[in-house]
Design a protein around this motif. Structure first.
Motif: not given
Length: 357
Positions: A26, A29-30, A34-38, A40-41, A53
């Motif tokens: 988290e 991501a902050e 971006v999002s946590m999913k991004t 992770s990717r 990104t």
């Protein structure tokens, strides 16, 4: 002045989190916006992430010193992010170079590597590999010679649905991994020795179970034929890819009434053993007998005289095999066979054949 303190506090907070080991996905991501999913990717090296990104996320990971927990990654992606390298090979030089290459690829893609020594002809090898796969929840395995040609083991891995990559597999076992034209390389080495006037060229074979032993023997025979030289079975002695076996095999060749003027050993370790045996007899390399090997592992540079050999980029082969395996792990059918180039490394251990008496 008013803007300075929050920046200092933010930096101090980041450092404190990093030191405490409590940086979370988290937080990354902050920081990257971006999002946590991004995140992770990006960490999983998945496609469809824009370069901008990816750069933002990687910068945030580095800044925060974020290191994902393996358990969290497994839960998120249902993967263990662990692969194993299976081996049974007496040449430590060869294995070390392969291992370093595999590590290069694994580290670049956030994977961990397990080393699994085996006895290739043991009755329980399949059971041991199956237990390893299940207990460690491996995502895939990298097979090194001679394990790479164990047909029963390959069949069991396929039944278990475990992706695997092979290094220097026989033709019929090539699905994912890396190969070198070993037959052509040895033909080229024979042409080099023939050009120096050698007419009796001995060969120290590798272990009979190793696919490379057959290719290199076939290249030796074909190279002799192309040079107009007769194949003499007495000039071929079995070895096991170890220094000691090269030493023993060379002594057998030196005991022949009409000994060879050159010896091609199927790997560098055996070639080093050959040089030792020759020198112990009071003979010189290459003055009396030329010696050459195969692989261009570090020992080729460490012995005297420096060894003429075939360079196969062993570390790069390990890296490529692991890279192809990880492609296969991410998407079945996406990995393939990579054919890498060889090169002759001509050094001081080969020279002109001695003049006939």
């Amino acid at each position: 002045m008013g803007d300075t303190k929050p920046a200092v506090d933010e930096a101090a907070s980041e450092q404190a989190r990093a030191k405490a080991g409590r940086v979370r996905i988290e937080d990354v991501a902050e920081a990257a916006g971006v999002s946590m999913k991004t995140v992770s990717r990006v960490l999983n090296n998945e496609p469809n992430v824009s370069p901008r990104t990816r750069t933002l996320v990687e910068a945030a990971v580095e800044k925060l010193r974020y290191r994902p927990l393996p358990s969290a990654r497994v839960l998120a992606g249902r993967r263990s992010y662990l692969v194993a390298m299976l081996f049974d090979n007496p040449s430590s030089n060869y294995l070390m170079e392969i291992e370093l290459g595999v590590l290069d690829a694994c580290q670049a893609q956030h994977y961990n590597l397990m080393l699994a020594p085996l006895v290739y002809n043991a009755d329980d090898i399949i059971g041991k590999v199956e237990a390893l796969v299940v207990q460690a929840q491996l995502d895939g395995v990298i097979l090194t010679p001679p394990i790479t040609d164990d047909v029963a083991l390959l069949r069991r891995l396929e039944e278990l649905g475990i992706p695997y990559a092979s290094i220097s597999a026989k033709e019929q076992n090539r699905h994912v991994g890396v190969v070198v034209d070993e037959h052509g390389a040895v033909c080229a080495m024979m042409a080099h020795l023939a050009s120096l006037g050698h007419r009796r060229i001995g060969h120290v074979r590798g272990h009979a179970a190793h696919g490379a032993s057959g290719w290199r023997l076939a290249g030796y025979r074909e190279g002799l034929r192309r040079a107009g030289l007769r194949y003499d079975a007495k000039l071929v002695v079995d070895g096991e890819f170890s220094y000691e076996s090269g030493y023993a095999a060379t002594n057998a060749l030196l005991d022949l009434e009409d000994r060879p003027t050159a010896i091609f050993a199927a790997n560098d370790d055996m070639a080093a053993g050959a040089i030792c045996a020759i020198c112990e007899r009071g003979l010189s390399v290459p003055g009396d007998i030329s010696v050459c090997g195969f692989d261009d592992t570090p020992i080729a540079h460490q012995i005297y005289p420096a060894l003429t050999t075939v360079r196969q980029p062993t570390r790069e082969m390990g890296r490529l095999a692991a890279s192809e395996l990880l492609k296969e792990v991410r998407e079945l059918g996406s990995g393939g066979i990579v054919d890498v180039a060889y090169a002759l490394q001509l050094r001081r251990s080969t020279g002109h054949a001695p003049a006939a008496d």
